[in-house]
Design a protein around this motif. Structure first.
Motif, PDB file in Angstrom:
ATOM      1  N   MET A   1      54.810  53.694  46.719  1.00 56.00           N
ATOM      2  CA  MET A   1      53.323  53.287  47.295  1.00 56.00           C
ATOM      3  C   MET A   1      53.344  53.544  48.887  1.00 56.00           C
ATOM      4  O   MET A   1      54.542  53.310  49.473  1.00 56.00           O
ATOM      5  CB  MET A   1      53.584  52.011  46.841  1.00 56.00           C
ATOM      6  CG  MET A   1      52.285  50.974  47.380  1.00 56.00           C
ATOM      7  SD  MET A   1      52.433  49.375  46.986  1.00 56.00           S
ATOM      8  CE  MET A   1      52.861  48.556  48.507  1.00 56.00           C
ATOM      9  N   GLY A   2      52.239  53.655  49.468  1.00 57.44           N
ATOM     10  CA  GLY A   2      51.968  53.838  50.771  1.00 57.44           C
ATOM     11  C   GLY A   2      50.903  52.659  50.832  1.00 57.44           C
ATOM     12  O   GLY A   2      49.716  52.711  50.017  1.00 57.44           O
ATOM     13  N   PHE A   3      50.966  51.928  51.803  1.00 58.08           N
ATOM     14  CA  PHE A   3      49.929  50.695  52.011  1.00 58.08           C
ATOM     15  C   PHE A   3      49.608  50.743  53.662  1.00 58.08           C
ATOM     16  O   PHE A   3      50.353  50.811  54.483  1.00 58.08           O
ATOM     17  CB  PHE A   3      50.403  49.651  51.565  1.00 58.08           C
ATOM     18  CG  PHE A   3      49.557  48.430  51.731  1.00 58.08           C
ATOM     19  CD1 PHE A   3      48.287  48.412  51.024  1.00 58.08           C
ATOM     20  CD2 PHE A   3      49.649  47.453  52.612  1.00 58.08           C
ATOM     21  CE1 PHE A   3      47.353  47.273  51.240  1.00 58.08           C
ATOM     22  CE2 PHE A   3      48.821  46.573  52.809  1.00 58.08           C
ATOM     23  CZ  PHE A   3      47.632  46.398  51.961  1.00 58.08           C
ATOM     24  N   ALA A   4      48.343  50.777  53.969  1.00 60.09           N
ATOM     25  CA  ALA A   4      48.039  50.548  55.386  1.00 60.09           C
ATOM     26  C   ALA A   4      46.628  50.306  55.556  1.00 60.09           C
ATOM     27  O   ALA A   4      45.922  50.029  54.550  1.00 60.09           O
ATOM     28  CB  ALA A   4      48.198  52.013  56.011  1.00 60.09           C
ATOM     29  N   TRP A   5      46.307  49.814  56.783  1.00 62.68           N
ATOM     30  CA  TRP A   5      44.973  49.184  57.152  1.00 62.68           C
ATOM     31  C   TRP A   5      44.491  49.679  58.228  1.00 62.68           C
ATOM     32  O   TRP A   5      45.568  50.001  59.236  1.00 62.68           O
ATOM     33  CB  TRP A   5      44.964  47.595  56.871  1.00 62.68           C
ATOM     34  CG  TRP A   5      45.835  47.054  58.131  1.00 62.68           C
ATOM     35  CD1 TRP A   5      45.432  46.649  59.195  1.00 62.68           C
ATOM     36  CD2 TRP A   5      47.387  46.689  57.936  1.00 62.68           C
ATOM     37  NE1 TRP A   5      46.583  46.148  60.040  1.00 62.68           N
ATOM     38  CE2 TRP A   5      47.734  46.334  59.068  1.00 62.68           C
ATOM     39  CE3 TRP A   5      48.228  47.052  56.849  1.00 62.68           C
ATOM     40  CZ2 TRP A   5      48.967  45.946  59.625  1.00 62.68           C
ATOM     41  CZ3 TRP A   5      49.542  46.766  57.225  1.00 62.68           C
ATOM     42  CH2 TRP A   5      49.754  46.172  58.519  1.00 62.68           C
ATOM     43  N   HIS A   6      43.173  49.465  58.794  1.00 60.20           N
ATOM     44  CA  HIS A   6      42.763  49.468  59.867  1.00 60.20           C
ATOM     45  C   HIS A   6      41.925  48.232  60.214  1.00 60.20           C
ATOM     46  O   HIS A   6      40.989  47.961  59.315  1.00 60.20           O
ATOM     47  CB  HIS A   6      41.992  50.969  60.265  1.00 60.20           C
ATOM     48  CG  HIS A   6      41.250  50.823  61.410  1.00 60.20           C
ATOM     49  ND1 HIS A   6      41.803  51.179  62.660  1.00 60.20           N
ATOM     50  CD2 HIS A   6      40.106  50.747  61.880  1.00 60.20           C
ATOM     51  CE1 HIS A   6      40.985  51.251  63.778  1.00 60.20           C
ATOM     52  NE2 HIS A   6      39.877  50.905  63.307  1.00 60.20           N
ATOM     53  N   GLN A   7      42.111  47.633  61.446  1.00 56.33           N
ATOM     54  CA  GLN A   7      41.008  46.645  61.493  1.00 56.33           C
ATOM     55  C   GLN A   7      40.194  46.834  62.881  1.00 56.33           C
ATOM     56  O   GLN A   7      40.699  47.171  63.840  1.00 56.33           O
ATOM     57  CB  GLN A   7      41.786  45.331  61.777  1.00 56.33           C
ATOM     58  CG  GLN A   7      41.082  44.053  62.180  1.00 56.33           C
ATOM     59  CD  GLN A   7      41.643  42.768  61.703  1.00 56.33           C
ATOM     60  OE1 GLN A   7      42.702  42.444  62.140  1.00 56.33           O
ATOM     61  NE2 GLN A   7      40.978  41.480  61.232  1.00 56.33           N
ATOM     62  N   GLU A   8      38.889  46.701  62.600  1.00 55.13           N
ATOM     63  CA  GLU A   8      37.882  46.806  63.686  1.00 55.13           C
ATOM     64  C   GLU A   8      37.883  45.454  64.593  1.00 55.13           C
ATOM     65  O   GLU A   8      38.357  44.358  64.358  1.00 55.13           O
ATOM     66  CB  GLU A   8      36.351  46.872  63.135  1.00 55.13           C
ATOM     67  CG  GLU A   8      36.491  48.378  62.193  1.00 55.13           C
ATOM     68  CD  GLU A   8      34.883  48.397  61.659  1.00 55.13           C
ATOM     69  OE1 GLU A   8      34.115  47.465  61.912  1.00 55.13           O
ATOM     70  OE2 GLU A   8      34.829  49.523  60.803  1.00 55.13           O
ATOM     71  N   SER A   9      37.298  45.735  65.840  1.00 55.84           N
ATOM     72  CA  SER A   9      37.342  44.611  66.677  1.00 55.84           C
ATOM     73  C   SER A   9      36.549  43.416  66.102  1.00 55.84           C
ATOM     74  O   SER A   9      36.897  42.245  66.683  1.00 55.84           O
ATOM     75  CB  SER A   9      36.731  45.111  68.109  1.00 55.84           C
ATOM     76  OG  SER A   9      35.471  45.468  67.803  1.00 55.84           O
ATOM     77  N   ASN A  10      35.556  43.643  65.221  1.00 56.21           N
ATOM     78  CA  ASN A  10      34.638  42.406  64.578  1.00 56.21           C
ATOM     79  C   ASN A  10      35.650  41.841  63.532  1.00 56.21           C
ATOM     80  O   ASN A  10      35.168  40.844  62.935  1.00 56.21           O
ATOM     81  CB  ASN A  10      33.590  43.242  63.986  1.00 56.21           C
ATOM     82  CG  ASN A  10      33.626  43.929  63.029  1.00 56.21           C
ATOM     83  OD1 ASN A  10      34.727  44.064  62.529  1.00 56.21           O
ATOM     84  ND2 ASN A  10      32.371  44.536  62.584  1.00 56.21           N
ATOM     85  N   GLY A  11      36.879  42.334  63.197  1.00 53.49           N
ATOM     86  CA  GLY A  11      37.634  41.664  62.259  1.00 53.49           C
ATOM     87  C   GLY A  11      37.597  42.366  61.057  1.00 53.49           C
ATOM     88  O   GLY A  11      38.476  42.221  60.066  1.00 53.49           O
TER      89      GLY A  11
END
Length: 184
Positions: free
Chosen positions: A152-162
């Motif tokens: 499994m690969g798991f990742a995210w990107h969070q924008e400045s607005n949350g």
């Protein structure tokens, strides 16, 4: 099914003490105009969140009678690339802004196994809330519980607005996977 949801909820409660802070945002508002509760990932290590998700996924897989997954850095790189790209495109879908497919992304990341599936989400919720939502839908549940998957690969990107763009990619080393499943 209800048992899986209860287990995911229990895992979420157990791991909540380790989770980053959920704050009320004054910059992000819901459809009703009210401030959203934003899961703030600033300053949280990738491994903290990834291992929390891996533990929850493996708990669900054990309950379903399928083998556990291991984290794979190449699949994680493919997931991270796609999370950032979905934010740039401002839409949750399985194709990159360059036209790349999930298969293209795992190959570009150097993964030599076979892509088994991909689950994506655009939300303000935690990774465990996102996992619970994925388990409520047949197509994403199939990605998470596919017995062919071993990594499994798991990742995210969070924008400045949350807003958070989550990507979970599963694979089978050595080309052991079957049909590729991509699911929102």
């Amino acid at each position: 099914m209800t048992r899986s949801i209860l287990l995911a909820s229990a895992a979420a409660l157990t791991l909540a003490a380790c989770a980053p802070t959920i704050t009320t945002s004054t910059t992000a508002t819901g459809p009703d105009g009210q401030p959203l509760k934003v899961y703030n990932l600033a300053g949280v290590s990738d491994s903290q969140v990834s291992f929390r998700m891996l533990d929850a996924v493996n708990s669900l897989r054990r309950d379903a009678g399928v083998g556990e997954l291991e984290l794979n850095s190449q699949l994680r790189a493919a997931a991270a690339t796609h999370s950032r790209d979905m934010a740039v495109q401002n839409r949750p879908w399985h194709f990159g802004s360059d036209g790349s497919s999930p298969v293209d992304r795992v190959r570009s990341a150097g993964y030599n196994g076979e892509l088994v599936g991909e689950a994506i989400s655009e939300t303000y919720e935690t990774e465990l809330q996102t996992l619970a939502a994925w388990m409520d839908e047949a197509n994403t549940r199939d990605v998470i519980l596919d017995p062919e998957a071993r990594e499994m690969g798991f990742a995210w990107h969070q924008e400045s607005n949350g807003k958070i763009w989550w990507t979970l990619v599963t694979g089978a080393p050595g080309g052991g996977g079957g049909t590729v499943t991509a699911a929102l």
